[in-house]
Scaffold this active site. Structure first.
Site, PDB file in Angstrom:
ATOM      1  CG  HIS A 158      -5.029   5.014   4.327  1.00  0.00           C
ATOM      2  ND1 HIS A 158      -4.556   4.609   3.102  1.00  0.00           N
ATOM      3  CD2 HIS A 158      -3.925   5.351   5.062  1.00  0.00           C
ATOM      4  CE1 HIS A 158      -3.238   4.699   3.086  1.00  0.00           C
ATOM      5  NE2 HIS A 158      -2.830   5.140   4.262  1.00  0.00           N
ATOM      6  CB  CYS A 177      -3.194   0.765  -2.582  1.00  0.00           C
ATOM      7  SG  CYS A 177      -3.251   2.508  -3.047  1.00  0.00           S
ATOM      8  CG  ASP A 188      -1.874   1.193   1.253  1.00  0.00           C
ATOM      9  OD1 ASP A 188      -2.412   1.536   0.179  1.00  0.00           O
ATOM     10  OD2 ASP A 188      -2.059   1.804   2.312  1.00  0.00           O
TER      11      ASP A 188
END
Length: 269
Positions: free
Chosen positions: A184, A71, A8
């Site tokens: 996130h 990601c 990521d």
């Protein structure tokens, strides 16, 4: 057992690693955070594609049996090219869960909180075009949220204020479902609940991503033995020890059950 690479732009992919350790604790993992370049969501498509390819080639060179591109931005911009270049190993990506969100929404109004790069990507908009027209998607870029999470401020007042600004259009539209379109953002669950309460349904695809990894490993004949725990190597382009500390803070998994190594990879600066 298998060696799984997870990468990521920073700590966001720890949400994917956390789920992987829950479902598949017996494997060995390399977690690679390109924190010196976080966030990816505001960089050019060309830069994201090039950097993502570079990091996946590194993980492949370490002997990884599979790689999770943990990601959303990197998946949107680079995964097709990565799969072409590394066709000999499974490459599992992540994408905003807009399809399950559309199916679960009661009123047909769905908020999508993601990076600007993800929302503008061809991959995301192609996926959006496959969904029913009777579902309204309120797309909102979460500019500024990733750096705050990277700094360990997921539940700080500054983060709460910025998050409230980003969620306002979604709330005003009456959305009953919110897609967490960046790895996130699951670390903002507590803050989101504080702002929106428990009535809104939060969609996080980490479970589905790891189930896909499990299917790929089983098709390769990789042995599963949930009675033991494998190792985890934390690698960072900025601060490996700091990454390890963030993992301990953000993840629910008991990292003490795994053999932990930390490494700073300065060649990725």
């Amino acid at each position: 057992m298998a060696l799984i690479g997870v990468f990521d732009s920073g700590v966001g992919g720890l949400s994917i690693l956390d789920e992987a350790l829950r479902q598949l604790p017996e494997h060995d993992y390399i977690y690679l955070a390109d924190s010196i370049n976080a966030p990816y969501g505001e960089k050019s498509s060309e830069w994201i594609a090039s950097r993502s390819m570079e990091l996946c080639l590194y993980l492949a060179a370490q002997g990884c049996d599979a790689i999770m591109v943990a990601c959303n931005t990197a998946t949107a911009e680079a995964i097709a090219h990565i799969r072409t270049e590394l066709s000999n190993i499974p490459i599992i990506g992540v994408e905003p869960g807009i399809k399950p969100a559309a199916m679960q929404s009661s009123n047909g109004i769905v908020g999508v909180l993601a990076t600007e790069a993800t929302l503008k990507s061809d991959k995301f908009n192609a996926l959006l075009a496959t969904l029913p027209n009777d579902c309204q998607f309120i797309k909102q870029a979460g500019a500024g949220l990733v750096p705050l999470i990277e700094a360990g401020q997921a539940n700080d007042e500054e983060t709460l204020e910025l998050l409230a600004e980003h969620l306002e259009p979604i709330q005003d539209a009456g959305a009953d479902t919110l897609v967490l379109g960046c790895t996130h953002y699951p670390f903002l669950r507590k803050a989101i609940r504080k702002l929106l309460g428990d009535s809104i349904n939060l969609i996080d695809t980490s479970d589905a991503v790891v189930r896909q990894l499990k299917r790929k490993l089983e098709s390769q004949g990789k042995r599963l033995d949930n009675d033991q725990c494998g190792s985890i190597q934390f690698i960072s382009s900025k601060d490996a020890d700091g990454l390890h500390l963030m993992a301990q803070e953000l993840m629910q998994s008991d990292l003490s059950a795994h053999c932990i190594q930390s490494q700073l990879v300065s060649t990725f600066k």
